[in-house]
Design an enzyme around this catalytic site. Structure first.
Site, PDB file in Angstrom:
ATOM      1  N   GLU A 234     -17.750 -40.873  19.398  1.00 41.04           N
ATOM      2  CA  GLU A 234     -19.349 -40.287  19.497  1.00 41.04           C
ATOM      3  C   GLU A 234     -19.258 -38.490  18.950  1.00 41.04           C
ATOM      4  O   GLU A 234     -18.925 -38.136  19.444  1.00 41.04           O
ATOM      5  CB  GLU A 234     -19.921 -40.207  19.931  1.00 41.04           C
ATOM      6  CG  GLU A 234     -21.833 -40.203  20.445  1.00 41.04           C
ATOM      7  CD  GLU A 234     -22.142 -38.318  20.125  1.00 41.04           C
ATOM      8  OE1 GLU A 234     -22.407 -37.985  18.771  1.00 41.04           O
ATOM      9  OE2 GLU A 234     -22.750 -38.166  21.540  1.00 41.04           O
ATOM     10  N   CYS A 268     -26.254 -33.788  20.294  1.00 46.85           N
ATOM     11  CA  CYS A 268     -25.238 -34.709  19.321  1.00 46.85           C
ATOM     12  C   CYS A 268     -27.038 -35.523  18.486  1.00 46.85           C
ATOM     13  O   CYS A 268     -26.678 -35.382  17.384  1.00 46.85           O
ATOM     14  CB  CYS A 268     -24.601 -35.240  19.484  1.00 46.85           C
ATOM     15  SG  CYS A 268     -24.888 -36.053  21.461  1.00 46.85           S
TER      16      CYS A 268
HETATM   17  P1  NDP Z   1     -14.353 -31.073  18.854  1.00 48.10           P
HETATM   18  O1  NDP Z   1     -14.070 -32.389  18.323  1.00 48.10           O
HETATM   19  O2  NDP Z   1     -13.132 -29.927  18.665  1.00 48.10           O
HETATM   20  O3  NDP Z   1     -13.614 -31.423  20.975  1.00 48.10           O
HETATM   21  C1  NDP Z   1     -14.091 -32.130  21.417  1.00 48.10           C
HETATM   22  C2  NDP Z   1     -13.563 -32.641  22.320  1.00 48.10           C
HETATM   23  O4  NDP Z   1     -12.040 -33.190  21.400  1.00 48.10           O
HETATM   24  C3  NDP Z   1     -12.864 -31.509  23.359  1.00 48.10           C
HETATM   25  O5  NDP Z   1     -12.297 -32.329  24.753  1.00 48.10           O
HETATM   26  C4  NDP Z   1     -11.570 -30.882  22.691  1.00 48.10           C
HETATM   27  O6  NDP Z   1     -10.521 -30.440  23.395  1.00 48.10           O
HETATM   28  C5  NDP Z   1     -10.677 -32.738  22.446  1.00 48.10           C
HETATM   29  N1  NDP Z   1      -9.782 -32.447  21.183  1.00 48.10           N
HETATM   30  C6  NDP Z   1      -9.591 -31.359  20.648  1.00 48.10           C
HETATM   31  N2  NDP Z   1      -8.623 -31.500  19.602  1.00 48.10           N
HETATM   32  C7  NDP Z   1      -8.018 -32.326  20.397  1.00 48.10           C
HETATM   33  C8  NDP Z   1      -6.864 -32.934  19.553  1.00 48.10           C
HETATM   34  N3  NDP Z   1      -5.921 -33.020  18.295  1.00 48.10           N
HETATM   35  N4  NDP Z   1      -6.662 -34.309  20.774  1.00 48.10           N
HETATM   36  C9  NDP Z   1      -7.750 -35.128  21.806  1.00 48.10           C
HETATM   37  N5  NDP Z   1      -8.194 -34.037  22.054  1.00 48.10           N
HETATM   38  C10 NDP Z   1      -8.330 -33.551  21.325  1.00 48.10           C
HETATM   39  O7  NDP Z   1     -15.277 -30.500  18.830  1.00 48.10           O
HETATM   40  P2  NDP Z   1     -15.772 -28.281  19.699  1.00 48.10           P
HETATM   41  O8  NDP Z   1     -15.971 -28.413  21.025  1.00 48.10           O
HETATM   42  O9  NDP Z   1     -14.127 -27.967  19.041  1.00 48.10           O
HETATM   43  O10 NDP Z   1     -16.618 -28.324  19.340  1.00 48.10           O
HETATM   44  C11 NDP Z   1     -16.524 -28.226  17.311  1.00 48.10           C
HETATM   45  C12 NDP Z   1     -17.875 -29.068  16.492  1.00 48.10           C
HETATM   46  O11 NDP Z   1     -18.597 -30.439  16.611  1.00 48.10           O
HETATM   47  C13 NDP Z   1     -19.332 -28.882  16.897  1.00 48.10           C
HETATM   48  O12 NDP Z   1     -19.577 -27.328  15.907  1.00 48.10           O
HETATM   49  C14 NDP Z   1     -20.301 -29.475  16.665  1.00 48.10           C
HETATM   50  O13 NDP Z   1     -21.043 -29.474  15.391  1.00 48.10           O
HETATM   51  C15 NDP Z   1     -19.704 -30.698  16.854  1.00 48.10           C
HETATM   52  N6  NDP Z   1     -19.957 -31.543  18.651  1.00 48.10           N
HETATM   53  C16 NDP Z   1     -20.800 -32.202  18.519  1.00 48.10           C
HETATM   54  C17 NDP Z   1     -20.673 -32.715  20.037  1.00 48.10           C
HETATM   55  C18 NDP Z   1     -21.041 -33.959  20.100  1.00 48.10           C
HETATM   56  O14 NDP Z   1     -22.184 -34.404  20.929  1.00 48.10           O
HETATM   57  N7  NDP Z   1     -21.121 -35.617  19.056  1.00 48.10           N
HETATM   58  C19 NDP Z   1     -20.407 -32.118  21.178  1.00 48.10           C
HETATM   59  C20 NDP Z   1     -19.272 -31.022  20.785  1.00 48.10           C
HETATM   60  C21 NDP Z   1     -19.202 -30.610  18.923  1.00 48.10           C
HETATM   61  P3  NDP Z   1     -10.751 -28.739  24.086  1.00 48.10           P
HETATM   62  O15 NDP Z   1     -12.020 -27.983  24.112  1.00 48.10           O
HETATM   63  O16 NDP Z   1      -9.495 -28.051  24.836  1.00 48.10           O
HETATM   64  O17 NDP Z   1     -10.709 -28.009  22.206  1.00 48.10           O
END
Ligand code: NDP
Length: 489
Positions: A234, A268
């Site tokens: 998602e 989202c």
């Molecule tokens: P990310 O996609 O980077 O992070 C989402 C989750 O993935 C977090 O728990 C993160 O951990 C984890 N993660 C990061 N890198 C890895 C990896 N290599 N392997 C496995 N897990 C990983 O999102 P961000 O929080 O940096 O946000 C960036 C953008 O994503 C936002 O600007 C927004 O546009 C979008 N977003 C969309 C969401 C939605 O509801 N669909 C929710 C959040 C963000 P950690 O936080 O520890 O890095």
């Protein structure tokens, strides 16, 4: 030695909690415990799991204020919004617990004429260990959309919350132990991206449920590919809001602002692009611009939770206000960690504010000839998560909703589909694939098991034997011609 990291209140910078950066080894140990727990939990059966999960639901409800306080401190969102989020998660947990048996339980299916001598049964069995990688914007509602459904389907869960909201993730698993103390059926591991990466790379994890950015989803998928681990992803969106000529404009403007600005736009399925038909454009804009003056960052919605997001929001606003016409706010609206509401008209469709996910309290608005053009522009996005249609004509609105290229569409309300547990949630294109919530969400965390049992040998029709002769084939041809050989026209 385990190092730690702090989760901060984005509004004040205050340290909310300190949590271990779990190493790959610690994650693998957790997965090992989860494997044992999965065997036990999977063997409990639907009735007992339902009882335990409904008990967990009651525990969460009893801790509602504590949980919402923690969400408020870790994300900065108002307590009211945190309450709404936790309540929604509780209703999903309730639905998953109550419906798992009906959706996944063993049942007979029709065998058809050729299989007349068979009994066929279908059931959906647990996968084993499910890894959930969660976001920070709705740190209870969003992961619970996977956790509750995975648990109800009989799996054990290892949850890696976002590094911005680890405390609430830890608490959700701690409280689960009150209802299921015997085994580690639901564990939380904390840390940064590497901790999540270790979870995705563990071959004993049978499915990853990921919520976050499209870019990270691709990285997680690449890690999962090594072990052929399936993933449900998602990844956010760029949702459109269509206002048709016969819409209730006051209601549409009110819903549009809430959909765009609540949670500071960090949703989202938040409203990001608004398309309004020519006939009502001025009236709608009057409603919108009057109402937006009453919405305050820091009161009606909280700060930008992830500091790095402020730069993206600023870039989109700077670009949009250069090429479009500003209706509310502007570049000065960005006063980190808060961003005041920003509305810009006539921003070119190929600009970042229209194409990329902004994840902030901003919208672009465009006048369209009619609803058909609005739909065409709405659909011209790489994302395809949710969307909204406002129209008093239910038939027309439903037709527009059906043709919207997205997983979910709300009519005359915003985001209402997320509160209906029976409806599947997820997108297409850059918004990801697979579904959480509803019957599809339960099946997402289970594997179909098909069994066909022969009750008696079909006289003169033993087709799967080397003893089969021409007479049997002839009978088969006669039967299939009778069943399928007649054309309708
Ligand atoms: P990310 O996609 O980077 O992070 C989402 C989750 O993935 C977090 O728990 C993160 O951990 C984890 N993660 C990061 N890198 C890895 C990896 N290599 N392997 C496995 N897990 C990983 O999102 P961000 O929080 O940096 O946000 C960036 C953008 O994503 C936002 O600007 C927004 O546009 C979008 N977003 C969309 C969401 C939605 O509801 N669909 C929710 C959040 C963000 P950690 O936080 O520890 O890095």
């Amino acid at each position: 030695m385990t190092t730690t990291f702090d989760s901060l209140n984005p509004a004040t910078g205050e340290v909310v909690g300190s949590h271990p950066k779990h190493s790959a080894d610690t994650v693998h140990e957790a997965v090992g415990r989860a494997e044992e727990a999965a065997a036990w939990w999977g063997g409990l059966g639907h009735a007992e799991r339902r009882r335990r999960l409904l008990d967990y639901k009651a525990v969460l409800t009893q801790h509602l204020k504590e949980l919402t306080g923690l969400v408020h401190r870790e994300t900065g969102k108002p307590v009211g919004d945190a309450t709404l989020e936790v309540v929604l998660a509780i209703t999903h947990l309730d639905w998953a617990a109550r419906n798992a048996h009906k959706v996944l339980g063993r049942r007979r299916v029709s065998t058809g004429m050729i299989g007349l001598n068979l009994v066929a049964t279908l059931e959906y069995l647990p996968l084993g260990v499910v890894g959930v990688i969660g976001p920070w914007n709705y740190p209870v509602f969003t992961p619970m959309g996977s956790i509750a459904y995975a648990l109800a389907a009989g799996n054990a869960v290892v949850f890696k919350p976002s590094e911005l909201t680890p405390g609430i993730g830890v608490r959700l698993a701690e409280l689960f132990r009150e209802s299921v103390p015997e085994h580690e059926v639901f564990q939380t591991v904390t840390g940064l991206g590497e901790t999540g990466a270790a979870l995705a790379a563990d071959p004993r994890v049978r499915k990853i449920a990921f919520t976050g950015s499209t870019a990270t989803a691709k990285r997680v998928m690449a890690a999962c590919a090594e072990n052929l681990t399936p993933i449900v992803a998602e990844c956010g969106g760029k949702d459109a809001f269509i206002v048709d000529a016969d819409a209730d404009l006051a209601a549409a403007a009110d819903a549009c602002l809430w959909g765009a600005l609540s949670n500071a736009g960090q949703t989202c399925v938040g409203v990001e692009r608004v398309y309004v038909v020519d006939a009502v454009y001025e009236s709608f804009m009057r409603e919108l611009s009057e109402r937006v003056t009453k919405v305050r960052a820091g009161e009606d919605y909280g700060p930008i939770t992830m500091p790095g997001q402020v730069d993206i929001i600023k870039r989109h606003i700077d670009d949009a206000t250069k090429s479009g016409r500003t209706v509310a706010g502007g570049p000065a609206s960005v006063r980190a960690p808060y961003v005041d509401p920003v509305i810009v008209e006539d921003v070119p469709e190929d600009s970042p504010a229209v194409r990329e996910e902004t994840f902030g309290p901003t919208i672009t608005v465009r006048r369209t000839r009619d609803a058909a053009e609005a739909l065409e522009l709405a659909n011209a996005s790489a994302y395809g998560l949710g969307g909204t249609v406002f129209s008093r004509n239910a038939r027309r609105a439903t037709e527009l909703a059906r043709r919207m290229r997205s997983g979910m569409t709300a009519i005359n309300s915003v985001i209402s589909f997320a509160g209906v547990p029976a409806l599947p949630f997820g997108g297409i294109g850059d918004s990801g694939f697979g579904r959480i919530h509803g019957a599809d969400g339960l099946r997402e965390f289970a594997r179909p098991k098909a069994i066909s049992r022969q009750r008696f040998a079909m006289p003169g029709m033993n087709l799967t034997s080397f003893t089969r002769g021409p007479a049997e084939l002839e009978r088969l041809i006669r039967l299939v011609t009778f069943l399928h050989g007649r054309r309708k026209s």
